[in-house]
Scaffold this motif. Structure first.
Motif, PDB file in Angstrom:
ATOM      1  N   ASP A 135       0.407   5.034  -4.997  1.00 11.16           N
ATOM      2  CA  ASP A 135      -0.142   4.768  -6.009  1.00 11.16           C
ATOM      3  C   ASP A 135      -1.234   3.626  -6.085  1.00 11.16           C
ATOM      4  O   ASP A 135      -1.916   3.370  -7.064  1.00 11.16           O
ATOM      5  N   THR A 136      -1.630   3.331  -4.745  1.00  9.13           N
ATOM      6  CA  THR A 136      -2.448   2.147  -4.524  1.00  9.13           C
ATOM      7  C   THR A 136      -4.038   2.866  -4.463  1.00  9.13           C
ATOM      8  O   THR A 136      -4.124   3.806  -3.858  1.00  9.13           O
ATOM      9  N   ILE A 187       0.864  -0.948  -0.051  1.00  7.55           N
ATOM     10  CA  ILE A 187      -0.206   0.040  -0.121  1.00  7.55           C
ATOM     11  C   ILE A 187       1.024   1.306  -0.153  1.00  7.55           C
ATOM     12  O   ILE A 187       1.642   1.622   0.841  1.00  7.55           O
ATOM     13  N   LEU A 194      -6.767  -5.124   2.047  1.00  9.02           N
ATOM     14  CA  LEU A 194      -5.524  -4.967   1.632  1.00  9.02           C
ATOM     15  C   LEU A 194      -4.392  -5.544   2.571  1.00  9.02           C
ATOM     16  O   LEU A 194      -3.450  -6.074   2.169  1.00  9.02           O
TER      17      LEU A 194
END
Length: 563
Positions: free
Chosen positions: A186-187, A183, A214
């Motif tokens: 850019d996630t 994470i 996640l």
């Protein structure tokens, strides 16, 4: 052997007894018996082969059953076994391997707890915790209202840290855990979830609703032996508090396997009604093919579908019709499953004989689910409505017409007195003075004819039955605050509250013919209390002296004497 604490052998007591003793037969005498049934209260209860076979006076039952073993409970009160109708028992049993974060107020408090409870964790090992209150922390400041987890990163730079919130709608992670989960700036936010970010776009360490996956997808899984051990530990804790039956809310596939294995070995200490995780499409497809599991002995039934629909009020992720009253810009109302998928689940549930139980917190969420139920439970071609016993879990904030609609359809409101008290410090801030009048509305629901069940949704808030009963009848916390109760007109009286924890819970699992009250033909599941919960001055001071399931003593020995 299901016993947790086995009473001393009674064989010596039978020696020399002149009358023939009926095997597995005992007569309960001396106690105040709260049967939860209508009619005069009996003074004695006869048990044979795990069931209640007769209720009446001590004299008449002793006369009809010479030589029966007596259990004298003079001065005690006996109630039906408590049915905790919404629990997460595996999580309760796993508390031994999690850092307890209940009651923390700041991230610095969290760091102190982690250091105290996990002082020597090898570098690289995960640290798992649970219990920080997402409702309270949502007002702590920072992006999205939440603080960052920088202090946890500084304190534990070499250990990934994953911390579940009190009610399951948020998670905290330090930098090491975020890195393990991949994470970063850019996630993207997953559908139905939010990664809170700072001004630089980097994750702050707080993940809301479905974004938690996640993180927890990379936390090492438990094996089946560990899951079974956690389930047994949780059920054992609950038994000691007077719970004899639970409704497990949201079983995953591995939970089903563990519960089944324990049931097959006779190792479930108390009864379980399972509600499958309806958000797992693959799991539900399998169960729609096979149909519900109905155990004639009632140790393990699986017949419900627990669906997580919206979020929570505390984290401002519950679906509300109008904006939140405090920090509306920080709110992220979330549907954790598409409404059309809920509709399909309802259609399949009716066709295959499953009960729906949908988590709905906000007034819009509750309205959407009630509308879905009204469509799915419409009369069939013959004009018949099935005996569905469908439920809405929580039903916290509702529209003005909700109670009338729920009563007309017979939808059960599954509610948690502990949530009202735990949320009372901030709930009105979230929804404002007008909407709080339609929140946690137990008495309003009851007066409208809505079936109500009370439960704990453990772990998290105080969950023991006498604590739940206290919250329900006083609308105060365990310390007695606020004085006079929080919106006390919505409290229920003691008998109605106890019924919502016993008879009504059994009814909600289609087990009212065998559980939930002290009545002839039902399982002899009952709890021996130190005082009468209908009259005691301070309900939380009542303690459990003994617990019986199917006539077998599972908690605390009693003294038996032959007649």
């Amino acid at each position: 052997m299901r016993s947790l604490l086995i009473a001393a052998s009674i064989s010596a007591l039978l020696t020399g007894c002149g009358d023939t003793v009926v095997p597995d037969s005992r007569l309960i005498i001396g106690a105040t018996l709260i049967t939860m049934e209508d009619g005069p209260a009996p003074t004695a209860m006869l048990i044979e082969d795990g069931k209640i076979v007769s209720l009446g006076t001590e004299d008449e039952l002793r006369a009809r059953n010479p030589g029966v073993i007596l259990t004298d409970l003079t001065g005690k009160t006996v109630i039906p076994g408590v049915v905790d109708s919404h629990v997460h028992v595996r999580e309760l049993g796993m508390d031994a391997i999690k850092v307890d974060l209940v009651g923390v107020k700041t991230v610095d408090d969290i760091v102190a707890r982690l250091r105290d409870q996990r002082p020597d964790v090898p570098a690289g090992d995960w640290i798992i915790g649970q219990g920080w209150d997402e409702g309270a922390f949502a007002d702590a400041g920072g992006p999205g209202g939440y603080p960052t987890t920088e202090a946890i990163t500084v304190a534990f730079p070499d250990n990934p840290v994953a911390l579940e919130s009190l009610h399951g709608f948020g998670a905290m992670a330090n930098a090491a855990a975020l890195a393990r989960a991949g994470i970063n700036a850019d996630t993207p936010d997953p559908e139905g979830g939010t990664i809170l970010r700072g001004e630089d776009g980097e994750a702050t360490g707080v993940l809301l609703t479905l974004a938690q996956a996640l993180l927890f997808d990379v936390v090492p899984d438990l094996d089946q032996d560990q899951i079974e051990a956690a389930i047994k530990a949780g059920l054992t804790q609950m038994a000691a508090a007077g719970v004899t039956s639970v409704h497990e809310a949201g079983m995953e596939a591995e939970d089903v396997a563990a519960f089944k294995a324990l049931a097959e070995r006779g190792e479930l200490p108390i009864r379980v009604f399972g509600m499958l995780n309806g958000n797992d499409a693959e799991l539900m497809a399998q169960w729609f093919d096979s149909g519900p599991l109905d155990d004639p002995e009632d140790w393990l039934d699986i017949g419900g579908i627990k669906v997580f629909y919206d979020g929570s009020l505390g984290s401002r992720t519950a679906l509300m019709r109008d904006p939140y009253s405090d920090q509306p810009d920080a709110a992220r109302p979330t549907a954790r499953i598409a409404l059309e998928d809920v509709e399909r689940l309802g259609e399949n549930a009716r066709e295959h004989g499953f009960q729906m139980a949908v988590h709905a917190i906000g007034d819009a969420g509750n309205d959407f689910i009630m509308t879905s139920y009204e469509r799915r439970l419409a009369p069939d071609a013959a004009g018949e409505v099935p005996d569905h016993r469908w439920r809405i879990e929580h039903a916290q904030v509702v529209r003005p017409d909700f109670a009338e609609r729920a009563a007309a359809l017979g939808v059960i409101a599954s509610m948690q007195p502990s949530h009202a008290m735990g949320d009372s410090d901030w709930a009105e801030d979230r929804v404002g003075r007008r909407r709080i009048q339609r929140a946690y509305s137990w008495k309003t629901f009851q007066d409208a004819g809505v079936p109500i069940i009370f439960n704990s949704d453990l772990p998290g808030e105080p969950w023991e039955p006498m604590q739940t009963l206290h919250f329900a009848v006083t609308r105060t916390k365990l310390d007695g605050s606020p004085e006079g109760g929080w919106y006390a007109t919505e409290a229920l009286d003691r008998r109605d509250s106890l019924r919502a924890m016993t008879m009504s819970g059994a009814h909600a699992a289609f087990q009212d013919n065998t559980l939930g009250s002290l009545a002839e033909g039902k399982w002899a599941d009952f709890v021996v209390l130190s005082d009468n919960p209908l009259t005691a001055a301070n309900i939380p001071d009542i303690h459990v002296d003994a617990v019986y399931v199917a006539g077998e003593l599972i908690v605390a020995p009693t003294t038996d004497t032959p007649d």
